[in-house]
Design a protein around this motif. Structure first.
Motif, PDB file in Angstrom:
ATOM      1  N   SER A  45     -81.119 -14.427  21.242  1.00  0.00           N
ATOM      2  CA  SER A  45     -81.213 -13.141  21.934  1.00  0.00           C
ATOM      3  C   SER A  45     -82.570 -12.491  21.719  1.00  0.00           C
ATOM      4  N   PHE A  46     -83.096 -12.576  20.498  1.00  0.00           N
ATOM      5  CA  PHE A  46     -84.399 -11.981  20.201  1.00  0.00           C
ATOM      6  C   PHE A  46     -85.472 -12.566  21.108  1.00  0.00           C
ATOM      7  N   PHE A  47     -85.489 -13.883  21.239  1.00  0.00           N
ATOM      8  CA  PHE A  47     -86.546 -14.513  22.024  1.00  0.00           C
ATOM      9  C   PHE A  47     -86.292 -14.421  23.528  1.00  0.00           C
ATOM     10  N   GLN A  48     -85.069 -14.140  23.922  1.00  0.00           N
ATOM     11  CA  GLN A  48     -84.803 -13.863  25.331  1.00  0.00           C
ATOM     12  C   GLN A  48     -85.272 -12.473  25.733  1.00  0.00           C
ATOM     13  N   LYS A  49     -85.292 -11.550  24.771  1.00  0.00           N
ATOM     14  CA  LYS A  49     -85.577 -10.153  25.073  1.00  0.00           C
ATOM     15  C   LYS A  49     -87.003  -9.732  24.754  1.00  0.00           C
ATOM     16  N   ARG A  50     -87.854 -10.694  24.377  1.00  0.00           N
ATOM     17  CA  ARG A  50     -89.258 -10.349  24.166  1.00  0.00           C
ATOM     18  C   ARG A  50     -89.874  -9.871  25.470  1.00  0.00           C
ATOM     19  N   PRO A  51     -90.954  -9.040  25.382  1.00  0.00           N
ATOM     20  CA  PRO A  51     -91.610  -8.566  26.613  1.00  0.00           C
ATOM     21  C   PRO A  51     -91.954  -9.712  27.561  1.00  0.00           C
ATOM     22  N   LYS A 107     -93.534 -21.020  22.059  1.00  0.00           N
ATOM     23  CA  LYS A 107     -94.207 -19.899  22.697  1.00  0.00           C
ATOM     24  C   LYS A 107     -94.702 -20.326  24.069  1.00  0.00           C
ATOM     25  N   PRO A 108     -94.387 -19.584  25.087  1.00  0.00           N
ATOM     26  CA  PRO A 108     -94.804 -20.017  26.435  1.00  0.00           C
ATOM     27  C   PRO A 108     -96.332 -20.007  26.584  1.00  0.00           C
ATOM     28  N   SER A 109     -96.830 -21.014  27.282  1.00  0.00           N
ATOM     29  CA  SER A 109     -98.241 -20.994  27.686  1.00  0.00           C
ATOM     30  C   SER A 109     -98.427 -20.053  28.860  1.00  0.00           C
ATOM     31  N   THR A 110     -97.378 -19.974  29.689  1.00  0.00           N
ATOM     32  CA  THR A 110     -97.328 -19.032  30.816  1.00  0.00           C
ATOM     33  C   THR A 110     -95.954 -18.394  30.801  1.00  0.00           C
ATOM     34  N   PRO A 111     -95.798 -17.188  31.390  1.00  0.00           N
ATOM     35  CA  PRO A 111     -94.488 -16.534  31.386  1.00  0.00           C
ATOM     36  C   PRO A 111     -93.403 -17.392  32.014  1.00  0.00           C
ATOM     37  N   ILE A 112     -92.195 -17.332  31.416  1.00  0.00           N
ATOM     38  CA  ILE A 112     -91.038 -18.058  31.937  1.00  0.00           C
ATOM     39  C   ILE A 112     -90.477 -17.302  33.147  1.00  0.00           C
ATOM     40  N   PRO A 113     -90.232 -17.982  34.268  1.00  0.00           N
ATOM     41  CA  PRO A 113     -89.653 -17.297  35.416  1.00  0.00           C
ATOM     42  C   PRO A 113     -88.287 -16.709  35.093  1.00  0.00           C
ATOM     43  N   SER A 114     -88.016 -15.525  35.603  1.00  0.00           N
ATOM     44  CA  SER A 114     -86.719 -14.877  35.339  1.00  0.00           C
ATOM     45  C   SER A 114     -85.653 -15.439  36.255  1.00  0.00           C
TER      46      SER A 114
END
Length: 297
Positions: free
Chosen positions: A231-237, A290-297
């Motif tokens: 949950s923590f890593f799902q809710k990061r900015p 850690k993503p290199s690019t943002p993960i699509p929602s």
């Protein structure tokens, strides 16, 4: 026989200056507790014998996960060299204690920095490593992970094994570990779930009944369940893990949770079968990237 640690080294190290810098998420009582036990870090049959037995499984998990992801990332079809998977990577071991994991990672080629808030732990770790000239890729620092945030260096891999259940602010601690990673870097954790089974095994049995671990080593309320980490890593900015799937399991390329089971007949830790009932209800390993690019929602 474990190597003898000079008494003068232990006494000098135990006169800790841990309070001369900001403790950040570190807990002063926890630091004192483990400082008093620091002389026993390299006694494979003593206070930390279960960590000695767990260490090969932790290293195996790190190597196998890095290899798996490297193969996924290989776009040209070339073979990934299994034996060199960690060689040359910059690795940070947060809460390294006496250096069990740090030494193991350095021996397989990682440029390893071990950091610990206990000065006596670092003294013991340095003393033990000094006996082996092959550990030239290993450096130890006395301090907290937060103290590294002001430095420009970031890491390919951050490990923190059996630490998060001893800190005062798990959220701040996880944010610190995350910020110390390079984009695309790997975070490995090992901890204990907050379940009745974990209380029974790690506190009631290990500390109070069998007295295999010093009383006060664990605090049940500080245990962290796998779902809380996910949950923590799902809710990061910028999320590291995609929103929950129907099975509530993170994607293999984003995160993984592996339960650990101690077999007393073999005196060794083994991986619990993936998906087995109750597999992560006590000790478990956690990996997230850690993503290199943002993960699509």
């Amino acid at each position: 026989m474990p190597p003898r640690i000079p008494v003068h080294l232990i006494r000098r190290a135990f006169q800790s200056d841990a309070y001369k810098y900001s403790l950040g998420t570190a807990n002063s009582a926890e630091i004192d507790h483990f400082s008093k036990l620091s002389a026993y870090w390299w006694d494979a049959q003593g206070e930390f014998k279960y960590l000695h037995r767990m260490n090969p499984v932790r290293v195996q998990f790190v190597r196998e996960k890095l290899l798996e992801i490297a193969r996924d990332d290989q776009s040209d079809g070339s073979e990934v060299q299994e034996t060199n998977i960690i060689r040359g990577l910059d690795v940070l071991d947060v809460g390294c204690g006496g250096g069990l994991l740090s030494e193991s990672l350095a021996r397989i080629g990682a440029n390893t920095i071990g950091i610990d808030a206990s000065k006596s732990n670092i003294a013991i770790a340095k003393h033990h490593a000094a006996a082996d000239p092959k550990l030239s890729k290993l450096t130890y620092l006395h301090g907290t992970a937060e103290s590294l945030l002001t430095e420009p260096k970031r890491f390919d891999v951050v490990c923190s094994m059996e630490v998060i259940e001893h800190v005062d602010n798990p959220t701040m601690f996880l944010n610190t570990c995350a910020d110390l990673l390079k984009p695309g870097g790997h975070l490995f954790l090992s901890t204990i779930a907050r379940t009745p089974l974990a209380y029974f095994l790690t506190i009631l049995m290990a500390e109070q009944v069998l007295q295999q671990v010093s009383k006060g080593t664990h605090t049940y309320s500080k245990f962290v369940s796998p779902a809380e980490l996910v949950s923590f890593f799902q809710k990061r900015p910028v999320p590291w893990i995609s929103p929950a799937s129907p099975t509530n399991e993170p994607r293999r390329t984003e995160a993984e949770i592996r339960g650990l089971i101690y077999n007393p007949l073999l005196s060794k830790w083994i991986f619990a079968p993936r998906g087995a009932w109750g597999a992560t209800d006590c000790n478990y390993l956690f990996w997230v990237r850690k993503p290199s690019t943002p993960i699509p929602s």
